[in-house]
Design an enzyme around this catalytic site. Structure first.
Site, PDB file in Angstrom:
ATOM      1  CD  GLU A 236      41.650  46.848  42.395  1.00 58.61           C
ATOM      2  OE1 GLU A 236      41.149  45.751  42.135  1.00 58.61           O
ATOM      3  OE2 GLU A 236      41.111  47.690  43.117  1.00 58.61           O
ATOM      4  CG  ASN A 244      37.006  47.984  42.043  1.00 58.08           C
ATOM      5  OD1 ASN A 244      36.442  46.915  42.166  1.00 58.08           O
ATOM      6  ND2 ASN A 244      38.305  48.142  42.222  1.00 58.08           N
ATOM      7  CG  HIS A 247      32.225  47.243  42.188  1.00 59.23           C
ATOM      8  ND1 HIS A 247      31.867  47.592  40.900  1.00 59.23           N
ATOM      9  CD2 HIS A 247      32.180  45.876  42.222  1.00 59.23           C
ATOM     10  CE1 HIS A 247      31.634  46.492  40.195  1.00 59.23           C
ATOM     11  NE2 HIS A 247      31.817  45.445  40.964  1.00 59.23           N
TER      12      HIS A 247
END
Lengths: 361, 361
Positions: A236, A244, A247
């Site tokens: 990442e 994400n 998120h």
């Protein structure tokens, strides 16, 4: 059978997807006769599937041990992990053992981090039983437990040796959890695949009624997208951050409401609408596309608003603890079109507050 | 200044060794102005060195935070690690923070595993303050915490970004801990370097009186040996296991007596004699070399017997939990000559029991 390979050099591994895999000993390769294994599951899944999986493993000649943890996000902690280590040590599991995660994302994340940490790393196999874990958390090697001050804050990047998805599991999955999984499915469409989003607009009802062909295709497509993103960026540092979407807002909802009260997918659904509204306020996303996202989420029985009791200001402290935060500045994944998204740094707090305000009931 | 590089591709890192490094901001590279860091130390080391290190880091322009844990092996646990995570989260440390382990092996192991796990991995720097951690645990990336059922059972392979060894630390080190460190120094001689063993026979008194030149040479040589072993076998699939000479016995002593009552090096010293006796009983090691080892250990003020209260049978269950154990069979590191050793599988329990019996007072 649908099959996807996650390509990571020597650590590449297969994902197999089919109804009835639990009854077939061959599903659990690379385990073989003489191996020792510990199945980690929870008190909800154990009565449904543990016997079937144990029988298949015994047929394969594996020395099987199992432990059932209490069910729920609130048990994804270091101290519950410690009970897994106690079991492993009490029963003399060596560095050559294999952990098998039989359950949803909580079991997969906790078991994966246990496997990464036990004796500094033993083999593990993901056997996800919820749609959410099948399309998302079981693939890609992110493992973690929660801390009272932040979700998934303690963990490791640690890849499984294989992922085994038996579609029959979804028949016993509560409808609310099915919807929660669909939130992550819809996410893939928004961030990276306009065709998948279109397909979902046509097939969301088939998925809600567990049509086997539609579900098999949907899970494979999501695993393919996830696998290609992970292959490109395992740790990442780049494109993986796009996964994400929603998120950062969603984790704030989960943390503020207490883990387990809002399901992960429900919080992500509301968070994706907040991200879309943020992008719209910044002039980089169309109002009509915000509406398309909301309509699809509603058809999947998912929330498009945050919790009534949670003021916009309450999101910020949680959001600042997000792992994408750099030097104290918010970094958010924002859609730029259906099927396209970006990571945006330095988003002003007042824009975020206004976007959350758009999502109050 | 003595300098050693641990060669591990992109993760290579330097070890610097000199008296007075704590006073020099340049010692703490790769940290630089604008970075954020958390120093993890203990209640014994904090009053001695924390201010000096903080001042150097502040001169460098680093935003420094610190936490002092209670001192002792019994605090090398998951729950103490959790207090480090709480500190990191309360003070909004992001994925770009750096953990600095300022202390002995307990602090280094716990901080290293915390760095490996916090947000799935942040940078860390080892600043070992005991001889034991300087020559052994700070180099090579083995990090861990203990479990009530076994030492170092939960951890990760995770390399530091650098190791900073200030020889002045040894002036405040209790003599018993100095001896404990010398056990690991002597171990390097036995397993891999007959010349070092000879040199130690000539210079053990200089080391016991902290002669700076002798100590600088000794630490560099041990770090070189450790670095070359780690470079050849980072994850202990082969030669690295030799570094565990005496440790399978020693861990049994530590676990049975309660962590912290026997120092690690003391337990390893007695364990090395037990390993040497095992090898002698198997006909692969000379009695005269057992005596050489015992004489050198005695000159370093180290035990050559196990605890009086511990019967040979009490060792076995602990030893079977050793990470080298495969399929329930003991695997031991045994010397074949001074400067040579091997990993030996399938050693019969009665030979091990007899060897331990030779080491009763």
């Amino acid at each position: 059978m649908e099959r996807v390979t996650v390509i990571l050099g020597e650590r590449s591994y297969p994902i197999t997807i089919e109804a009835g895999l639990f009854n077939d000993p061959a599903s659990f390769l690379p385990l073989q006769s003489g191996d020792k294994a510990l199945i980690v599951t929870n008190s909800t899944i154990a009565p449904l599937y543990l016997d079937t999986v144990v029988k298949s493993l015994e047929k394969l000649g594996v020395n099987v041990d199992s432990v059932a943890l209490p069910d729920g996000e609130q048990y994804k902690t270091l101290s519950v992990m410690d009970t897994v280590f106690s079991r492993l040590l009490e029963n003399n599991h060596g560095r050559d053992t294999t952990l098998i995660a039989l359950g949803g994302g909580v079991i997969g994340d906790l078991t994966g981090f246990s496997a990464a940490s036990y004796q500094r790393g033993v083999r593990f196999i993901q056997v996800p039983t919820t749609l959410l874990s099948q399309v998302d958390s079981s693939v890609g090697g992110k493992t973690a437990v929660n801390h009272p001050l932040g979700k998934n804050m303690i963990g490791a990047f640690y890849q499984p040796a294989s992922v085994v998805i038996d579609l029959n599991c979804l028949k016993t999955l509560p409808k609310r959890e099915l919807s929660s999984g669909l939130a992550e499915v819809i996410k893939y469409g928004i961030i990276l695949d306009a065709d998948l989003f279109d397909w979902l607009e046509d097939n969301i009802d088939a998925l809600m009624s567990l049509d086997e062909k539609a579900m098999g295709y949907c899970i494979r497509r999501c695993c393919e997208i996830k696998a290609s993103v992970v292959a490109a960026d395992e740790h990442e540092n780049g494109v993986r951050a796009l996964l994400n979407l929603g998120h950062t807002f969603g984790h704030a909802i989960e943390a503020e409401m207490g883990y387990g009260n809002w399901l992960h997918g429900e919080a992500v659904a509301a968070g994706m609408v907040m991200a879309a509204e943020t992008a719209r306020l910044l002039g980089s996303f169309e109002q009509t596309d915000v509406e398309r996202i909301k309509r699809l989420l509603v058809r999947a029985n998912l929330p498009v608003h945050g919790p009534e009791s949670m003021k916009p200001e309450a999101y910020i402290p949680h959001m600042l603890r997000d792992k994408k935060t750099l030097a104290g500045k918010l970094r958010l994944v924002l859609p730029t079109a259906i099927g396209q998204s970006e990571v945006k740094g330095g988003v002003a707090h007042d824009v975020v507050l206004s976007a959350i305000g758009c999502c109050l009931i």
